[in-house]
Design a protein around this motif. Structure first.
Motif, short mmCIF file in Angstrom:
data_model
loop_
_atom_site.label_atom_id
_atom_site.label_comp_id
_atom_site.label_asym_id
_atom_site.label_seq_id
_atom_site.Cartn_x
_atom_site.Cartn_y
_atom_site.Cartn_z
N UNK A 134 0.83 -1.20 0.00
CA UNK A 134 0.00 0.00 0.00
C UNK A 134 0.87 1.25 0.00
N UNK A 135 1.90 1.24 0.81
CA UNK A 135 2.79 2.40 0.91
C UNK A 135 3.51 2.66 -0.41
N UNK A 136 4.05 1.62 -1.03
CA UNK A 136 4.78 1.80 -2.28
C UNK A 136 3.85 2.27 -3.40
N UNK A 137 2.58 1.89 -3.35
CA UNK A 137 1.65 2.36 -4.38
C UNK A 137 1.42 3.87 -4.26
N UNK A 138 1.66 4.41 -3.09
CA UNK A 138 1.49 5.85 -2.86
C UNK A 138 2.77 6.63 -3.11
N UNK A 139 3.91 5.96 -3.12
CA UNK A 139 5.19 6.65 -3.21
C UNK A 139 5.65 6.96 -4.64
N UNK A 140 5.21 6.20 -5.59
CA UNK A 140 5.74 6.36 -6.93
C UNK A 140 7.02 5.54 -7.07
N UNK A 141 7.53 5.44 -8.29
CA UNK A 141 8.66 4.57 -8.59
C UNK A 141 9.93 4.94 -7.82
N UNK A 142 10.28 6.22 -7.80
CA UNK A 142 11.51 6.63 -7.11
C UNK A 142 11.41 6.42 -5.61
N UNK A 143 10.28 6.80 -5.03
CA UNK A 143 10.08 6.61 -3.60
C UNK A 143 10.07 5.15 -3.21
N UNK A 144 9.42 4.33 -4.03
CA UNK A 144 9.37 2.88 -3.76
C UNK A 144 10.77 2.27 -3.84
N UNK A 146 13.61 3.82 -3.30
CA UNK A 146 14.37 4.29 -2.13
C UNK A 146 13.96 3.50 -0.88
N UNK A 147 12.66 3.27 -0.71
CA UNK A 147 12.19 2.49 0.44
C UNK A 147 12.74 1.08 0.38
N UNK A 148 12.69 0.47 -0.79
CA UNK A 148 13.19 -0.90 -0.98
C UNK A 148 14.67 -0.97 -0.59
N UNK A 149 15.45 -0.02 -1.08
CA UNK A 149 16.89 -0.01 -0.78
C UNK A 149 17.14 0.15 0.71
#
Length: 187
Positions: A134-144, A146-149
């Protein structure tokens, strides 16, 4: 017995029935209102708006005060992957908690302490996965990305904390499998 006595008993039974019905309705209303308040607090603290995800997070014991601990679930899972948390893994998790702003004695810290003592059930990891999706769907590709890393980097640090001999075998097979499972959550 006279008809009046039967009427009185009938009325008393009806009154008791409706009194019990009112009590049950009030209790259901109070419980629904309490859950709604928990969801609101959790939504504000987490940024998640999906009702099903919020419900699942509440079911695993999280609320607005403990949601910060949810960010540490990947670290907990990696540390428990080989069925035991080693001292250095514990220390790495506690340092990550401090970096995340989790203060000792807070509800999040208390929850984390419980996870360090007793391995949480699979439903916690499932709830974390829902949260991340849910969070990554709200963050967009770059934000997702960065979160993954960030998440996978910290999880790997915990896996490597137990070490190995001369840096060899720093991450065991169970930990590697858990790291791979965590990575799949971001796909």
């Amino acid at each position: 017995m006279s008809e009046g006595v039967f009427d009185e008993r009938k009325q008393a039974l009806e009154d008791l029935f409706f009194k019990n019905q009112d009590k049950a309705l009030k209790e259901r209303y109070r419980a629904a209102k309490e859950i709604a308040a928990q969801k609101d607090a959790l939504a504000q603290a987490s940024g998640i708006q999906d009702d099903a995800v919020l419900t699942h997070l509440i079911e695993v014991g999280l609320d607005g005060q403990t949601v910060a601990a949810l960010t540490l679930v990947p670290l907990i899972e990696v540390a428990w992957a080989d069925q035991a948390i080693e001292r250095r893994e514990r220390q790495a998790i506690l340092e990550a908690a401090q970096e995340a702003g989790i203060k000792q004695g807070s509800p999040s810290a208390d929850l984390l302490d419980g996870w360090l003592e007793h391995r949480p059930g699979h439903e916690l990891l499932d709830a974390w996965k829902e949260y991340v999706r849910e969070l990554t769907s709200q963050l967009g590709a770059d934000g997702a990305a960065a979160l993954r890393a960030e998440v996978l980097g910290k999880a790997r640090q915990v896996a490597e904390a137990a070490g190995g001999m001369l840096g060899i075998g720093r991450v065991n097979q169970q930990e590697e499998e858990m790291l791979a499972e965590l990575a799949r959550t971001f796909e």
